[in-house]
Design an enzyme around this catalytic site. Structure first.
Site, PDB file in Angstrom:
ATOM      1  N   CYS A  32     -28.235 -41.202  24.150  1.00 55.58           N
ATOM      2  CA  CYS A  32     -28.905 -41.260  25.439  1.00 55.58           C
ATOM      3  C   CYS A  32     -29.398 -42.688  25.630  1.00 55.58           C
ATOM      4  O   CYS A  32     -30.125 -43.222  24.794  1.00 55.58           O
ATOM      5  CB  CYS A  32     -30.087 -40.283  25.450  1.00 55.58           C
ATOM      6  SG  CYS A  32     -31.182 -40.492  26.863  1.00 55.58           S
ATOM      7  N   ASP A  62       0.835  -1.207   0.000  1.00 55.18           N
ATOM      8  CA  ASP A  62       0.000   0.000   0.000  1.00 55.18           C
ATOM      9  C   ASP A  62       0.871   1.259   0.000  1.00 55.18           C
ATOM     10  O   ASP A  62       0.525   2.270  -0.615  1.00 55.18           O
ATOM     11  CB  ASP A  62      -0.938   0.005   1.209  1.00 55.18           C
ATOM     12  CG  ASP A  62      -2.007  -1.074   1.086  1.00 55.18           C
ATOM     13  OD1 ASP A  62      -2.188  -1.600  -0.026  1.00 55.18           O
ATOM     14  OD2 ASP A  62      -2.650  -1.398   2.114  1.00 55.18           O
ATOM     15  N   LYS A  80     -16.103 -24.912 -13.403  1.00 58.52           N
ATOM     16  CA  LYS A  80     -16.999 -23.914 -13.972  1.00 58.52           C
ATOM     17  C   LYS A  80     -17.212 -22.889 -12.869  1.00 58.52           C
ATOM     18  O   LYS A  80     -17.781 -23.192 -11.825  1.00 58.52           O
ATOM     19  CB  LYS A  80     -18.313 -24.547 -14.398  1.00 58.52           C
ATOM     20  CG  LYS A  80     -19.272 -23.545 -15.002  1.00 58.52           C
ATOM     21  CD  LYS A  80     -20.328 -24.251 -15.840  1.00 58.52           C
ATOM     22  CE  LYS A  80     -21.496 -23.348 -16.160  1.00 58.52           C
ATOM     23  NZ  LYS A  80     -21.162 -22.108 -16.842  1.00 58.52           N
ATOM     24  N   CYS A 123     -36.635 -41.836  27.789  1.00 59.88           N
ATOM     25  CA  CYS A 123     -36.369 -40.429  27.466  1.00 59.88           C
ATOM     26  C   CYS A 123     -37.473 -39.888  26.548  1.00 59.88           C
ATOM     27  O   CYS A 123     -37.737 -40.462  25.493  1.00 59.88           O
ATOM     28  CB  CYS A 123     -35.015 -40.312  26.783  1.00 59.88           C
ATOM     29  SG  CYS A 123     -34.702 -38.678  26.086  1.00 59.88           S
ATOM     30  N   CYS A 175     -33.880 -35.528  28.618  1.00 57.47           N
ATOM     31  CA  CYS A 175     -34.205 -36.157  29.904  1.00 57.47           C
ATOM     32  C   CYS A 175     -33.122 -35.959  30.959  1.00 57.47           C
ATOM     33  O   CYS A 175     -33.311 -36.326  32.123  1.00 57.47           O
ATOM     34  CB  CYS A 175     -34.474 -37.647  29.718  1.00 57.47           C
ATOM     35  SG  CYS A 175     -32.984 -38.615  29.387  1.00 57.47           S
TER      36      CYS A 175
END
Ligand code: IVH
Length: 678
Positions: free
Chosen positions: A429, A37, A115, A434, A414
């Site tokens: 679980c 820059d 592409k 549950c 649960c």
């Protein structure tokens, strides 16, 4: 003084061009962005102080010039054509066949490139200097957007800053794609949103929108990219192949579409497709396919052109569509088996024609491997009819300090403990009671492909389970209209309808029942096979492992899963309760009494969308004609019925020499009304 300034300007220009080249072409910058820059600012200041030395091809043009009133039109000496696109390997072979026919032999090689989903532009260099850049327009005439294209960082204003490429051609028209990387697109949208402006839907729109701007300084700030994919002026004197052209592009500082590969024949191209489809997901820019083009320029000429397309190039489009979104939060969904699946709640985004706001993250092994975190910008894809899923995070865009996703410490429904599976890919679980698991079990049981209980949707299931009215599918059969009427938003009419829908589910037959039980690995198709082989649930339950394995297409994993399921006391109790509630435990009225259907003994695979049908209805139609329907192509497949957007299954079948027929053809050759082959 003046001469000194001129010399410094010259030196700075060469220096900046060289750094641009190192950055954009070589990918190995020698100096920091700040230093760069600094050089650029010095050049800008000098040119401002000495306007007599300004020049069209100075790198300062990259910061953009004064706004213009509108665009002039430019004519393309060689039209900018469109390209034919296909989705199957068979169509690529047909394309190859046409090329061979035109040429009288096989083309000597193909170049495969991504592409790039951007905007086609043409750049005209005269004696190595960019003089004009335009949009494709209608192919013959487009807009003159020279100032905007000059502001694109990786479009060189002067060719060959390192003097590597030899004398510049008198005229060179470079055709290529202006595009935005996912990251540039995102940064732009962030800024637009901050400014209260409308964001762009996808990188192609943002590229097109940017190239239409009248102020090239804004273009410069938006960080477009460019990749060359061809030429528009005659180059046959200088180059023999596209590979040589790409080599020239590289030396001259023009980025070329990449990654590119050369294949000796179409079969080699086809064998590449799978890998390219995978790799595409990791490209920094959007790409929906690959472009395949004949390498030899003389061969291109002999193969020639159709009215709108070259006959020497073709695009192969991939199935899945991708979009970018961000993960707002992550839910943990507990499945029937107890497995916890992370599901992303996302910023709504349009994907393949629908608005998507949730996507599966599959499992924690995947989120770990791909480092996907809350708050991430992500690429979401949807292939065929499958629910969308998160493909990857754009990690460069991560700003927050989100932690990697961890499985929850305990079941989110649960509170019970979670245990990892053997492969450490998922956590589950283990609490059979549950509510999360029960709800998932009821959802499957009531679903269309299973016991098909109309009206028993997710909301109602939640109410039933949370209200303690149902803890198992068997409980459904004990519920009366009064029970349903006690629920929120339930009138007597819908309660009665539900009771009769539940009653009707008793007679669905063994195949649907087996699927509805949610035995691991037993999908609708496997359930049908097992039902056909054993005829009654009692026979399935008492079958030994080897007996199960013998059933057609029931592999050892599936057999073991079925076997284990019925060794479990809880599962046996469920079956007993269903039986005493009156649920049919055997096959429906045997089809064998009627004539065997016209597709008796045939195994059919369906892929793609069949007009006027859901997947279920077309499969029912096929089964009604006596076929067995399989989910994947194998040596046993008799034919593949391919609808719109058919994908890899059709290709696989073709590769194996198995017929692939469209719905039209199917209807004419296997008329389901007449029930016979004409
Ligand atoms: S080659 C004359 N290569 O696809 C046709 N095109 O070209 C030869 N596109 O809108 C074109 N990436 O802008 C070619 N690697 C690539 C491409 C590509 C994107 C676009 C192109 C045009 C369409 C047909």
């Amino acid at each position: 003084m003046k001469e000194k300034a001129r010399l410094e300007i010259e030196r700075l220009r060469r220096e900046i061009e060289r750094h641009n080249f190192m950055y954009y072409v070589e990918n190995s910058p020698e100096i920091s962005d700040r230093e760069f820059d600094g050089l650029m600012q010095r050049l800008i200041d000098l040119e401002a102080a000495h306007p007599e030395f300004r020049s069209q091809d100075s790198p300062t043009m990259k910061v953009g010039g004064a706004p213009v009133e509108g665009f002039a039109r430019i004519r393309h000496e060689t039209p900018m054509l469109s390209i034919e696109f296909v989705r199957t390997a068979e169509k690529l072979r047909e394309f190859d066949g046409r090329a061979r026919k035109k040429l009288g032999r096989a083309p000597s090689g193909w170049v495969v490139e991504p592409k790039i989903d951007g905007v086609a532009v043409s750049l005209r260099y005269e004696r190595g200097v960019l003089v004009r850049g335009g949009t494709r327009g209608d192919g013959n005439e487009g807009d003159d957007i020279t100032a905007n294209l000059s502001a694109v960082r990786d479009i060189p204003l002067r060719l060959d800053p390192l003097g590597r490429a030899g004398q510049a051609p008198e005229v060179l028209e470079v055709r290529g794609e202006a595009y935005m990387t996912w990251a540039a697109f995102e940064n732009l949208n962030l800024k637009l949103r901050e400014a209260g402006e409308q964001a762009f839907a996808n990188p192609r729109n943002s590229t097109a929108g940017t190239l239409k701007l009248l102020d090239s300084r804004t273009v410069a700030a938006r960080k477009l990219s460019f990749a060359a994919h061809g030429t528009g002026s005659p180059v046959g004197e200088r180059f023999g192949t596209y590979t040589e052209i790409r080599e020239y592009f590289r030396n001259a500082g023009i980025p070329a579409a990449s990654p590119a590969e050369r294949c000796k024949d179409m079969e080699e191209v086809i064998s590449l497709i799978g890998r390219r489809e995978e790799e595409r997901r990791n490209l920094p820019f959007p790409s929906d396919g690959i472009v395949i083009k004949a390498d030899d320029l003389d061969e291109r000429e002999s193969i020639g052109f159709a009215p709108k397309y070259p006959r020497w190039a073709i695009a192969f489009k991939f199935d899945a569509e991708a979009a970018m979104s961000s993960i707002l939060s992550v839910d943990f969904q507990v499945g029937q088996s107890g497995q916890v699946t992370p599901v992303a709640n996302m910023e709504s985004v349009e994907l393949g024609g629908t608005v998507v706001s949730r996507a599966s993250l599959h499992n924690f092994e995947m989120t770990d491997r791909k480092d996907i975190r809350r708050g991430d910008r992500v690429i979401v894809e949807k292939a065929g009819e499958i629910i969308p899923y998160v493909v990857r995070s754009i990690i460069e865009l991560r700003s927050g300090d989100a932690e990697p996703l961890r499985p929850p410490d305990a079941c989110t429904v649960c509170g019970g403990p979670l245990t990892p599976d053997e492969a450490r890919i998922a956590v589950s679980c283990g609490n059979a009671g549950c509510p999360g698991r029960i709800k998932a079990q009821l959802r499957l049981y009531a679903s269309r492909g299973a016991m098909d209980i109309e009206g028993l949707g997710d909301r109602l299931i939640d109410l039933l389970v949370d209200g303690g009215l149902a803890r198992s599918p068997a409980d459904l059969y004990a519920l009366g209209a009064a029970d349903f009427e006690s629920l929120e938003r339930m009138g007597p009419k819908s309660a009665a309808a539900l009771v009769s829908a539940i009653e009707a589910s008793k007679g669905r037959g063994l195949a649907r029942l087996l699927f509805a039980l949610g035995i691991q690995h037993v999908g609708a198709e496997a359930a049908r096979k097992i039902a056909a082989r054993f005829g009654s649930l009692a026979a399935v339950m008492s079958a030994g492992l080897s007996e199960l394995e013998d059933a057609e297409a029931v592999g050892p994993v599936l057999a073991a899963s079925v076997h284990d399921f019925f060794r479990d006391g809880g599962n046996r109790a469920l079956v007993d309760r269903l039986a005493s509630a009156g649920v049919a435990m055997g096959n429906e009225a045997p089809a064998a009494e009627s004539e065997p259907g016209p597709l008796h003994g045939k195994t059919v695979v369906v892929t793609g969308r069949i007009e006027g049908h859901t997947r279920e209805s077309i499969e029912d139609l096929l089964r009604g004609m006596g076929a067995s329907v399989a989910g994947s192509v194998s040596g046993k497949t008799s034919f593949v019925l391919a609808g719109e957007d058919a994908g890899s299954k059709a290709e696989k079948a073709r590769g194996m020499g198995i017929p692939v027929i469209g719905y039209e053809e199917f209807l004419t050759s296997w008329n389901p009304q007449k029930g016979q082959k004409p």
